[in-house]
Design a protein around this motif. Structure first.
Motif, short mmCIF file in Angstrom:
data_model
loop_
_atom_site.label_atom_id
_atom_site.label_comp_id
_atom_site.label_asym_id
_atom_site.label_seq_id
_atom_site.Cartn_x
_atom_site.Cartn_y
_atom_site.Cartn_z
N TRP A 1 13.90 -4.40 -1.57
CA TRP A 1 12.78 -4.54 -2.50
C TRP A 1 13.08 -3.74 -3.77
O TRP A 1 13.16 -2.52 -3.76
CB TRP A 1 11.49 -4.07 -1.84
N ARG A 2 13.25 -4.46 -4.86
CA ARG A 2 13.73 -3.86 -6.10
C ARG A 2 12.76 -2.82 -6.66
O ARG A 2 13.19 -1.79 -7.17
CB ARG A 2 13.98 -4.95 -7.14
N GLN A 3 11.44 -3.07 -6.57
CA GLN A 3 10.47 -2.09 -7.08
C GLN A 3 10.61 -0.75 -6.36
O GLN A 3 10.60 0.30 -6.99
CB GLN A 3 9.04 -2.60 -6.89
N ALA A 4 10.73 -0.81 -5.05
CA ALA A 4 10.85 0.43 -4.27
C ALA A 4 12.18 1.13 -4.58
O ALA A 4 12.22 2.36 -4.68
CB ALA A 4 10.73 0.13 -2.78
N LEU A 5 13.24 0.35 -4.74
CA LEU A 5 14.54 0.95 -5.08
C LEU A 5 14.49 1.62 -6.45
O LEU A 5 15.05 2.71 -6.64
CB LEU A 5 15.64 -0.12 -5.04
N THR A 6 13.79 0.99 -7.40
CA THR A 6 13.65 1.56 -8.74
C THR A 6 12.84 2.85 -8.68
O THR A 6 13.21 3.85 -9.32
CB THR A 6 12.98 0.55 -9.68
N LEU A 7 11.75 2.84 -7.92
CA LEU A 7 10.94 4.05 -7.78
C LEU A 7 11.74 5.16 -7.10
O LEU A 7 11.68 6.32 -7.51
CB LEU A 7 9.66 3.76 -7.00
N ARG B 1 0.83 -1.21 0.00
CA ARG B 1 0.00 0.00 0.00
C ARG B 1 0.86 1.26 0.00
O ARG B 1 0.56 2.22 -0.71
CB ARG B 1 -0.94 -0.01 1.20
N LEU B 2 1.92 1.26 0.79
CA LEU B 2 2.82 2.41 0.82
C LEU B 2 3.47 2.61 -0.54
O LEU B 2 3.62 3.74 -1.01
CB LEU B 2 3.89 2.23 1.90
N TYR B 3 3.87 1.52 -1.17
CA TYR B 3 4.50 1.61 -2.50
C TYR B 3 3.52 2.20 -3.51
O TYR B 3 3.86 3.12 -4.26
CB TYR B 3 4.98 0.23 -2.96
N LEU B 4 2.29 1.68 -3.53
CA LEU B 4 1.29 2.19 -4.48
C LEU B 4 0.99 3.66 -4.20
O LEU B 4 0.81 4.46 -5.13
CB LEU B 4 0.02 1.35 -4.43
N LEU B 5 0.94 4.02 -2.94
CA LEU B 5 0.73 5.42 -2.58
C LEU B 5 1.89 6.28 -3.07
O LEU B 5 1.69 7.38 -3.60
CB LEU B 5 0.58 5.51 -1.06
#
Length: 168
Positions: free
Chosen positions: A124-130, A93-97
């Motif tokens: 977490w690769r998605q969060a690092l990419t963002l 949820r935090l990532y999507l936010l």
């Protein structure tokens, strides 16, 4: 050599286009997710409803339309404050936010949320990419802002110099 030159042109193109690796979502996908939520709310388990709402939230914050992104942000904000999610659900949820705030241009809020994600899951690769996309965007906007300010100063100085030379 050609590969290096190609990479340079790609970097410059990405810099000015603001390219990132975050996917976009079309309105037809959003409509399908809305139907799923409506169907799930008619007698399905609470768990299925939550899953459908998460898919809809994902689709909304990945939309190209600002009103969809804002709707997704509102849904996610409500889901974070109203529920006691396990750490993985909270991370999602935090990532999507963070994606929603990134899409809406609130990079500082997006960065705060990504940092919270990374406290839960540091690798977490998605969060690092963002996070990298956010930092690149902040840097790019700063460089463009400096360029605009320098141009404005140059125009003012040129105007003053022209006015002074006319008086002589």
């Amino acid at each position: 050599m050609e590969a290096k030159i190609g990479k340079i042109f790609e970097s410059v193109g990405t810099f000015f286009s603001g390219g990132d690796n975050i996917p976009w979502c079309d309105r037809d996908v959003i409509a399908g997710c809305e139907r799923e939520v409506a169907e799930a709310q008619n007698g399905s388990s609470n768990e299925l409803v939550k899953e459908c709402i998460m898919r809809l939230s994902w689709a909304l914050v990945h939309s190209r339309h600002e009103e969809d992104v804002q709707r997704g942000i509102a849904m996610l904000e409500a889901s974070i404050t109203s529920s006691e999610a396990n750490p993985l659900e909270l991370r999602e949820r935090l990532y999507l936010l963070a994606v929603g705030y990134y899409r809406s241009g609130d990079y500082s809020r997006s960065r705060e949320l990504v940092e919270q994600c990374l406290m839960i899951a540091p690798d977490w690769r998605q969060a690092l990419t963002l996070k990298k996309a956010i930092e690149d965007r902040i840097t790019r906007d700063g460089v463009i802002g400096i360029g605009i300010a320098a141009t404005a100063v140059g125009l003012i100085a040129g105007g003053i110099a022209a006015a002074v030379s006319r008086k002589k």
